[in-house]
Design an enzyme around this catalytic site. Structure first.
Site, PDB file in Angstrom:
ATOM      1  N   GLY A  95      63.546  88.281  26.785  1.00  0.00           N
ATOM      2  CA  GLY A  95      63.799  87.749  25.455  1.00  0.00           C
ATOM      3  C   GLY A  95      63.393  86.304  25.267  1.00  0.00           C
ATOM      4  N   GLY A 137      69.173  82.623  31.835  1.00  0.00           N
ATOM      5  CA  GLY A 137      68.826  83.727  30.940  1.00  0.00           C
ATOM      6  C   GLY A 137      67.334  83.847  30.721  1.00  0.00           C
ATOM      7  N   SER A 143      74.679  79.075  18.466  1.00  0.00           N
ATOM      8  CA  SER A 143      74.440  80.193  17.557  1.00  0.00           C
ATOM      9  C   SER A 143      74.949  79.824  16.176  1.00  0.00           C
ATOM     10  CB  SER A 143      75.180  81.439  18.074  1.00  0.00           C
ATOM     11  OG  SER A 143      75.286  82.438  17.085  1.00  0.00           O
ATOM     12  N   TYR A 198      83.375  85.491  20.308  1.00  0.00           N
ATOM     13  CA  TYR A 198      82.001  85.000  20.462  1.00  0.00           C
ATOM     14  C   TYR A 198      81.844  83.652  19.760  1.00  0.00           C
ATOM     15  CZ  TYR A 198      76.914  84.758  20.235  1.00  0.00           C
ATOM     16  OH  TYR A 198      75.604  84.348  20.341  1.00  0.00           O
TER      17      TYR A 198
END
Length: 324
Positions: free
Chosen positions: A38, A34, A161, A186
Site C-alpha cells: 500500500g 508498514g 487520519s 480508531y
C-alpha cells in the site's frame, strides 16, 4: 502488481503547495513502518529511487520479501533491507530498537506509517492494550522514544487520519474495556498519535534534540486498512473499502499513489509545516498541501498528557514487565 496510474511526485509539486525535494538522499537512512504494501510500499519506492538507504521493519516476512522485490524491479540498485517489527508487541518494538541502536546509524527520516483500523471486534495487543491504541499509537511512541539518540538532526513523520478530526480520547477507559466502539477507538488512536507527534516537536525544540516532527494524513484512498485482514479477524473486504474503490476510480477520492504524497512532502520539504494532507474538498484527495491542525490536536496540555500517560504505560514493559 505495480499501480496502474501515476501521480506527479512531490518534488515536482507547484510551489504554492509547499515545495519538496528528493535530492541529496544518497547515504541517508530512511526507516518506514508498514512498508510491505500500500502507501508504505509506495513511500519506500520513492525514497529508494531517490538514493536513500531504506529500512523496512515488517511483521510479515513473506510480504516484506515481496516488497523488496517490487522496489528492486523499479530500482535495481536500491539500498533496501528488512528488519522485524510487530507494533502490537512491545517485546518486538524493543527488539527492533535494540537492533537499530546497535547498528548505530543515524536515522534521517522515520516515517511512522503502519496501522490497523476497526477490527470486527475488540482485540488486544500482546501486552493487553486495545489493538488500535496499542498498535497505532503506543507501538510507535515506544519506538520513537527508544530511537531518540539516532534521530537527532532527523525528521519524524507520523501518519494520522481524517478520523483524528472526530471523537476524543477516552481518558477514563483508554483500552475500551467497559464498552467498545471500533470507530471511536480508531479515532482515539489517531488523535493520541497526532498529539504525540506535536509534543515531540515541542520537546525537541525545548530540549535541543534537533528533531523535526511533523504530521501527515493521506486523505481517503483504497488502501488495505479496511480490506480483508485475516490476522485481525476480517475474512473479507468491508463494504467501506469497496465503496472507496469505486469513488477512487471515478476521481472523487484519492488513489494509493496520491495518498503517498502528503507524507513524502512532510518528510522532504525544506521548511516543513506542522501538518500536511490533500488539499481538495474536505481534504479527501488531491495534491499535498499544509493543513490547519484539527481541533482535537491543538491543546498543548492534552499533548503533554498523552506523552506522560504513554510513557507510564510502556515504561514497565521496557523494564521487563509482562503487560497489563
Amino acid at each position: 502488481m505495480d499501480p496502474p496510474r501515476r501521480v506527479r511526485p512531490p518534488w515536482r509539486t507547484p510551489r504554492r503547495t509547499g515545495e519538496s525535494t528528493m535530492n541529496g538522499l544518497s547515504g541517508k537512512r530512511v526507516v518506514i513502518t508498514g512498508g510491505s504494501d500500500g502507501v508504505g510500499l509506495g513511500l519506500a519506492r520513492h525514497f529508494a529511487a531517490a538514493g536513500a538507504e531504506v529500512v523496512l521493519p515488517v511483521r510479515n516476512q513473506r510480504k516484506g520479501e515481496a516488497a523488496l522485490a517490487a522496489i528492486r524491479r523499479r530500482t535495481p540498485d536500491a539500498a533496501v533491507s528488512l528488519r522485524s517489527l510487530d507494533l502490537s508487541s512491545m517485546r518486538s518494538v524493543n527488539a527492533l530498537a535494540d537492533v537499530l541502536l546497535d547498528e548505530g546509524e543515524p536515522v534521517h527520516v522515520l516515517l511512522n506509517n503502519a496501522g490497523v483500523m476497526t477490527p470486527p471486534d475488540r482485540q488486544t495487543t500482546e501486552d493487553g492494550f486495545e489493538l488500535q491504541f496499542g498498535t497505532n499509537h503506543l507501538g510507535h511512541f515506544a519506538l520513537v522514544t527508544r530511537l531518540l539518540p539516532l534521530l537527532k538532526g532527523g525528521r519524524v513523520v507520523s501518519q494520522i487520519s481524517i478520523a483524528a478530526n472526530q471523537g476524543a480520547i477516552n481518558w477514563d477507559d483508554l483500552n475500551w474495556e467497559r464498552s467498545y466502539d471500533g470507530g471511536k477507538a480508531y479515532s482515539q488512536s489517531k488523535i493520541a498519535f497526532g498529539l504525540f507527534g506535536l509534543e515531540l516537536a515541542r520537546r525537541s525544540e525545548a530540549q535541543g534534540w534537533g528533531i523535526t516532527s511533523v504530521l501527515a494524513h493521506p486523505g481517503v484512498a483504497p488502501t488495505n486498512l479496511l480490506a480483508a485482514r485475516p490476522e485481525i479477524g476480517r475474512s473479507s473486504d468491508t463494504l467501506g473499502v469497496r465503496l472507496i474503490r469505486v469513488m477512487s476510480k471515478i476521481g472523487v477520492l484519492g488513489t494509493v499513489e496520491s495518498a503517498q504524497l502528503p507524507a513524502l512532502l512532510a518528510a522532504t520539504a525544506p521548511d516543513p509545516a506542522p501538518f500536511y494532507g490533500p488539499r481538495r474538498f474536505a481534504h479527501l484527495s488531491g495534491p499535498p498541501a499544509p493543513q490547519k491542525l484539527y481541533s482535537r490536536l491543538t491543546s498543548a496540555d492534552e499533548a503533554r498528557r498523552v506523552w506522560e500517560v504513554s510513557e507510564e504505560l510502556v515504561s514497565g514493559l521496557r523494564a521487563g514487565g509482562t503487560g497489563r
